[in-house]
Design a protein around this motif. Structure first.
Motif, PDB file in Angstrom:
ATOM      1  N   GLY A  10       0.813  -1.209   0.000  1.00 54.43           N
ATOM      2  CA  GLY A  10       0.000   0.000   0.000  1.00 54.43           C
ATOM      3  C   GLY A  10       0.846   1.258   0.000  1.00 54.43           C
ATOM      4  O   GLY A  10       0.556   2.218  -0.724  1.00 54.43           O
ATOM      5  N   ALA A  11       1.907   1.277   0.799  1.00 49.90           N
ATOM      6  CA  ALA A  11       2.794   2.446   0.841  1.00 49.90           C
ATOM      7  C   ALA A  11       3.487   2.638  -0.508  1.00 49.90           C
ATOM      8  O   ALA A  11       3.615   3.768  -0.998  1.00 49.90           O
ATOM      9  CB  ALA A  11       3.812   2.294   1.954  1.00 49.90           C
ATOM     10  N   ALA A  12       3.928   1.545  -1.111  1.00 53.39           N
ATOM     11  CA  ALA A  12       4.573   1.638  -2.419  1.00 53.39           C
ATOM     12  C   ALA A  12       3.582   2.142  -3.474  1.00 53.39           C
ATOM     13  O   ALA A  12       3.922   2.993  -4.300  1.00 53.39           O
ATOM     14  CB  ALA A  12       5.145   0.284  -2.821  1.00 53.39           C
ATOM     15  N   GLY A  17       1.551   6.414  -6.861  1.00 52.79           N
ATOM     16  CA  GLY A  17       0.426   7.258  -7.256  1.00 52.79           C
ATOM     17  C   GLY A  17       0.725   8.730  -7.081  1.00 52.79           C
ATOM     18  O   GLY A  17       0.371   9.559  -7.921  1.00 52.79           O
ATOM     19  N   ASP A  18       1.414   9.073  -5.996  1.00 53.10           N
ATOM     20  CA  ASP A  18       1.773  10.470  -5.763  1.00 53.10           C
ATOM     21  C   ASP A  18       2.770  10.957  -6.805  1.00 53.10           C
ATOM     22  O   ASP A  18       2.673  12.085  -7.288  1.00 53.10           O
ATOM     23  CB  ASP A  18       2.344  10.639  -4.359  1.00 53.10           C
ATOM     24  N   LEU A  19       3.716  10.097  -7.156  1.00 50.55           N
ATOM     25  CA  LEU A  19       4.690  10.493  -8.172  1.00 50.55           C
ATOM     26  C   LEU A  19       4.036  10.681  -9.537  1.00 50.55           C
ATOM     27  O   LEU A  19       4.384  11.602 -10.281  1.00 50.55           O
ATOM     28  CB  LEU A  19       5.797   9.443  -8.266  1.00 50.55           C
ATOM     29  N   LEU A  20       3.090   9.819  -9.872  1.00 49.54           N
ATOM     30  CA  LEU A  20       2.435   9.888 -11.178  1.00 49.54           C
ATOM     31  C   LEU A  20       1.369  10.975 -11.255  1.00 49.54           C
ATOM     32  O   LEU A  20       1.226  11.651 -12.277  1.00 49.54           O
ATOM     33  CB  LEU A  20       1.801   8.545 -11.530  1.00 49.54           C
ATOM     34  N   LEU A  21       0.595  11.140 -10.181  1.00 57.89           N
ATOM     35  CA  LEU A  21      -0.558  12.044 -10.213  1.00 57.89           C
ATOM     36  C   LEU A  21      -0.308  13.383  -9.531  1.00 57.89           C
ATOM     37  O   LEU A  21      -0.970  14.365  -9.844  1.00 57.89           O
ATOM     38  CB  LEU A  21      -1.766  11.362  -9.562  1.00 57.89           C
ATOM     39  N   GLY A  22       0.571  13.416  -8.564  1.00 51.76           N
ATOM     40  CA  GLY A  22       0.818  14.643  -7.811  1.00 51.76           C
ATOM     41  C   GLY A  22      -0.342  14.962  -6.873  1.00 51.76           C
ATOM     42  O   GLY A  22      -1.242  14.143  -6.667  1.00 51.76           O
ATOM     43  N   ASP A  23      -0.317  16.142  -6.305  1.00 55.20           N
ATOM     44  CA  ASP A  23      -1.376  16.557  -5.395  1.00 55.20           C
ATOM     45  C   ASP A  23      -2.624  16.948  -6.177  1.00 55.20           C
ATOM     46  O   ASP A  23      -2.527  17.564  -7.242  1.00 55.20           O
ATOM     47  CB  ASP A  23      -0.936  17.758  -4.561  1.00 55.20           C
ATOM     48  N   ARG A  80      -8.085  -4.610   0.490  1.00 49.32           N
ATOM     49  CA  ARG A  80      -8.644  -3.369   1.044  1.00 49.32           C
ATOM     50  C   ARG A  80      -7.665  -2.686   1.984  1.00 49.32           C
ATOM     51  O   ARG A  80      -7.572  -1.461   2.014  1.00 49.32           O
ATOM     52  CB  ARG A  80      -9.958  -3.660   1.771  1.00 49.32           C
ATOM     53  N   SER A  81      -6.932  -3.471   2.741  1.00 49.98           N
ATOM     54  CA  SER A  81      -5.936  -2.897   3.643  1.00 49.98           C
ATOM     55  C   SER A  81      -4.838  -2.192   2.856  1.00 49.98           C
ATOM     56  O   SER A  81      -4.419  -1.083   3.206  1.00 49.98           O
ATOM     57  CB  SER A  81      -5.349  -4.005   4.531  1.00 49.98           C
ATOM     58  N   ALA A  82      -4.369  -2.826   1.778  1.00 53.38           N
ATOM     59  CA  ALA A  82      -3.359  -2.190   0.941  1.00 53.38           C
ATOM     60  C   ALA A  82      -3.910  -0.936   0.266  1.00 53.38           C
ATOM     61  O   ALA A  82      -3.214   0.084   0.166  1.00 53.38           O
ATOM     62  CB  ALA A  82      -2.850  -3.175  -0.118  1.00 53.38           C
ATOM     63  N   ALA A  83      -5.173  -0.983  -0.168  1.00 52.42           N
ATOM     64  CA  ALA A  83      -5.778   0.177  -0.827  1.00 52.42           C
ATOM     65  C   ALA A  83      -5.931   1.340   0.165  1.00 52.42           C
ATOM     66  O   ALA A  83      -5.690   2.496  -0.193  1.00 52.42           O
ATOM     67  CB  ALA A  83      -7.141  -0.208  -1.404  1.00 52.42           C
ATOM     68  N   LEU A  84      -6.329   1.044   1.399  1.00 51.60           N
ATOM     69  CA  LEU A  84      -6.452   2.101   2.401  1.00 51.60           C
ATOM     70  C   LEU A  84      -5.093   2.718   2.698  1.00 51.60           C
ATOM     71  O   LEU A  84      -4.963   3.945   2.797  1.00 51.60           O
ATOM     72  CB  LEU A  84      -7.073   1.552   3.704  1.00 51.60           C
ATOM     73  N   THR A  85      -4.068   1.886   2.826  1.00 48.11           N
ATOM     74  CA  THR A  85      -2.721   2.403   3.059  1.00 48.11           C
ATOM     75  C   THR A  85      -2.262   3.267   1.886  1.00 48.11           C
ATOM     76  O   THR A  85      -1.670   4.327   2.077  1.00 48.11           O
ATOM     77  CB  THR A  85      -1.735   1.240   3.289  1.00 48.11           C
ATOM     78  N   ALA A  86      -2.557   2.840   0.655  1.00 47.77           N
ATOM     79  CA  ALA A  86      -2.186   3.620  -0.521  1.00 47.77           C
ATOM     80  C   ALA A  86      -2.892   4.969  -0.519  1.00 47.77           C
ATOM     81  O   ALA A  86      -2.285   6.005  -0.789  1.00 47.77           O
ATOM     82  CB  ALA A  86      -2.513   2.850  -1.794  1.00 47.77           C
ATOM     83  N   ALA A  87      -4.170   4.971  -0.196  1.00 49.70           N
ATOM     84  CA  ALA A  87      -4.931   6.223  -0.171  1.00 49.70           C
ATOM     85  C   ALA A  87      -4.426   7.166   0.924  1.00 49.70           C
ATOM     86  O   ALA A  87      -4.306   8.370   0.709  1.00 49.70           O
ATOM     87  CB  ALA A  87      -6.417   5.929   0.028  1.00 49.70           C
ATOM     88  N   ALA A  88      -4.112   6.603   2.079  1.00 54.23           N
ATOM     89  CA  ALA A  88      -3.593   7.420   3.170  1.00 54.23           C
ATOM     90  C   ALA A  88      -2.205   7.955   2.864  1.00 54.23           C
ATOM     91  O   ALA A  88      -1.839   9.049   3.271  1.00 54.23           O
ATOM     92  CB  ALA A  88      -3.577   6.615   4.466  1.00 54.23           C
ATOM     93  N   THR A  89      -1.423   7.171   2.141  1.00 48.94           N
ATOM     94  CA  THR A  89      -0.060   7.587   1.777  1.00 48.94           C
ATOM     95  C   THR A  89      -0.118   8.729   0.781  1.00 48.94           C
ATOM     96  O   THR A  89       0.597   9.676   0.861  1.00 48.94           O
ATOM     97  CB  THR A  89       0.723   6.418   1.167  1.00 48.94           C
TER      98      THR A  89
END
Length: 89
Positions: A10-12, A17-23, A80-89
């Motif tokens: 999820g963190a990865a 996602g942050d690198l590709l999409l930005g804020d 879902r746990s990985a997705a939540l971690t990704a979204a929070a990251t």
């Protein structure tokens, strides 16, 4: 071991996602938290240390409680746990 992997994946994914999409230009989560904290401050503000502590407790406690509830809700599911971690990251 599954929880460690879901957090790592999820963190990865969140970092990628942050690198590709930005804020996001609209509806940034930190800006939403700031607006909510401002509303709480306007409702609770008094020139007193106790009221400041209450403001901190409501804002930090609310964010923490939201995170705990969300984590418990997705705990049984690796995806879902990985997705939540990704979204929070």
């Amino acid at each position: 071991m599954g929880a460690d992997r879901s957090y790592a994946y999820g963190a990865a994914a969140g970092l990628l996602g942050d690198l590709l999409l930005g804020d996001p230009q609209r509806m940034h989560p930190v800006a939403a938290f700031g607006r909510a904290a401002g509303r709480v401050e306007r409702a609770l503000w008094h020139d007193h240390r106790g009221w400041g502590a209450l403001h901190t407790l409501v804002c930090a406690g609310g964010a923490t409680a939201l995170g705990v509830v969300a984590a418990r809700a997705v705990r049984p599911s690796f995806t879902r746990s990985a997705a939540l971690t990704a979204a929070a990251t």
